[in-house]
Motif scaffolding. Structure first.
Motif, short mmCIF file in Angstrom:
data_model
loop_
_atom_site.label_atom_id
_atom_site.label_comp_id
_atom_site.label_asym_id
_atom_site.label_seq_id
_atom_site.Cartn_x
_atom_site.Cartn_y
_atom_site.Cartn_z
N GLY A 39 0.82 -1.20 0.00
CA GLY A 39 0.00 0.00 0.00
C GLY A 39 0.85 1.25 0.00
N LYS A 40 0.19 2.39 0.24
CA LYS A 40 0.86 3.70 0.19
C LYS A 40 1.27 4.14 1.59
N TRP A 41 2.50 4.67 1.64
CA TRP A 41 3.07 5.20 2.88
C TRP A 41 3.61 6.60 2.61
N GLU A 42 3.32 7.53 3.51
CA GLU A 42 3.83 8.89 3.38
C GLU A 42 4.89 9.16 4.45
N ALA A 43 6.05 9.69 4.02
CA ALA A 43 7.10 10.06 4.97
C ALA A 43 6.62 11.28 5.75
N ILE A 44 6.66 11.18 7.08
CA ILE A 44 6.19 12.30 7.89
C ILE A 44 7.33 13.03 8.61
N SER A 139 0.86 -1.84 12.95
CA SER A 139 -0.41 -1.75 12.24
C SER A 139 -1.45 -0.98 13.06
N GLU A 140 -1.32 -0.98 14.38
CA GLU A 140 -2.28 -0.28 15.24
C GLU A 140 -2.28 1.22 14.96
N VAL A 141 -1.09 1.80 14.83
CA VAL A 141 -0.99 3.24 14.59
C VAL A 141 -0.55 3.54 13.16
N LYS A 142 -0.45 2.50 12.33
CA LYS A 142 -0.10 2.62 10.90
C LYS A 142 1.20 3.38 10.70
N ILE A 143 2.25 2.96 11.40
CA ILE A 143 3.56 3.61 11.33
C ILE A 143 4.61 2.61 10.85
N MET A 144 5.52 3.10 10.01
CA MET A 144 6.68 2.33 9.58
C MET A 144 7.91 3.16 9.91
N ALA A 150 24.31 6.14 8.97
CA ALA A 150 24.90 7.17 8.12
C ALA A 150 26.23 7.68 8.69
N THR A 151 26.84 6.90 9.55
CA THR A 151 28.07 7.31 10.23
C THR A 151 29.21 7.56 9.26
N LYS A 152 29.31 6.75 8.23
CA LYS A 152 30.47 6.81 7.34
C LYS A 152 30.63 8.16 6.65
N ILE A 153 29.55 8.87 6.41
CA ILE A 153 29.67 10.11 5.62
C ILE A 153 29.79 11.37 6.47
N GLY A 154 29.91 11.22 7.77
CA GLY A 154 29.98 12.41 8.60
C GLY A 154 31.09 12.33 9.64
N PRO A 155 31.22 13.37 10.42
CA PRO A 155 32.30 13.44 11.41
C PRO A 155 31.95 12.85 12.78
N TYR A 156 30.84 12.14 12.86
CA TYR A 156 30.36 11.69 14.17
C TYR A 156 30.84 10.27 14.49
N LYS A 157 30.82 9.98 15.79
CA LYS A 157 31.16 8.63 16.25
C LYS A 157 30.08 7.65 15.80
N LYS A 158 28.83 8.10 15.82
CA LYS A 158 27.68 7.30 15.38
C LYS A 158 26.62 8.25 14.86
N ASN A 159 26.00 7.90 13.73
CA ASN A 159 24.95 8.72 13.15
C ASN A 159 23.93 7.80 12.50
N THR A 160 22.73 7.77 13.04
CA THR A 160 21.66 6.93 12.52
C THR A 160 20.55 7.81 12.01
N LEU A 161 20.15 7.59 10.75
CA LEU A 161 19.05 8.32 10.15
C LEU A 161 17.80 7.47 10.27
N ILE A 162 16.72 8.06 10.79
CA ILE A 162 15.47 7.35 11.00
C ILE A 162 14.36 8.09 10.28
N TYR A 163 13.72 7.40 9.33
CA TYR A 163 12.53 7.94 8.64
C TYR A 163 11.30 7.33 9.28
N THR A 164 10.27 8.13 9.47
CA THR A 164 8.99 7.64 9.95
C THR A 164 7.95 7.87 8.86
N TYR A 165 7.23 6.81 8.49
CA TYR A 165 6.19 6.85 7.46
C TYR A 165 4.85 6.52 8.12
N HIS A 166 3.77 7.10 7.57
CA HIS A 166 2.42 6.80 8.02
C HIS A 166 1.68 6.16 6.85
N LYS A 167 0.95 5.07 7.10
CA LYS A 167 0.21 4.40 6.04
C LYS A 167 -1.04 5.20 5.69
#
Length: 168
Positions: A39-44, A139-144, A150-167
């Motif tokens: 189905g369709k998911w929108e990045a929020i 599925s209860e709140v329709k969230i992905m 993303a640590t390799k491309i920046g100057p940080y010790k650790k860098n995690t990119l998190i996208y949240t989508y809503h169905k």
């Protein structure tokens, strides 16, 4: 300021990669039969969870739609994914490996996005092969939630990119 700029550049690459550009033809993998993802998911929103070199932690990100960015991903059961950003669409492939379920939700999983641009982005992020996200759904709140290191491309010790989508 340079650190924030490098994070902004990565976000721009990821956002533009997820919704714009030309279509790409790749092999035809068949995803695991997991219907709640179809189905369709929108990045929020997106958030960077950052650990600086000194060990301090910061979270930074933004709400996408409120900033004028509309990203829709539509998953089809035959392994196609149509990514649309601000009216421009392209088609890629997807694979899903579910490692642990919690009812009908993906508690622990791996989502691969397969395409030429995705392979290039994966290489930039230090991944081998296709662009791979850790995935969780509710599925209860329709969230992905999609996570990528993303640590390799920046100057940080650790860098995690998190996208949240809503169905939709």
């Amino acid at each position: 300021m340079k650190k924030l700029l490098s994070c902004s550049v990565l976000l721009s690459i990821l956002v533009l990669n997820s919704g714009a550009g030309c279509g790409s033809k790749t092999e035809d993998p068949q995803p695991d039969n997991f219907q709640s993802l179809i189905g369709k998911w929108e990045a929020i929103r997106f958030v960077y969870e950052i650990v600086k070199q000194d060990g301090s932690e910061i979270d930074t990100g933004t709400e996408l739609k409120s900033k004028g960015t509309v990203i829709i991903w539509e998953f089809f059961s035959d392994g196609r994914l149509v990514a649309t950003q601000d009216g421009k669409s392209r088609e890629v492939r997807w694979e899903l490996k579910v490692k642990r379920l919690n009812g009908v939700n993906i508690d622990v999983g791996e989502l691969k996005i397969i395409g030429t641009q995705e392979k290039q982005l994966a290489e930039t992020l230090g991944q081998s092969g296709d662009l791979t996200y850790a995935i969780e759904t509710s599925s209860e709140v329709k969230i992905m939630s999609l996570r990528v290191d993303a640590t390799k491309i920046g100057p940080y010790k650790k860098n995690t990119l998190i996208y949240t989508y809503h169905k939709l």
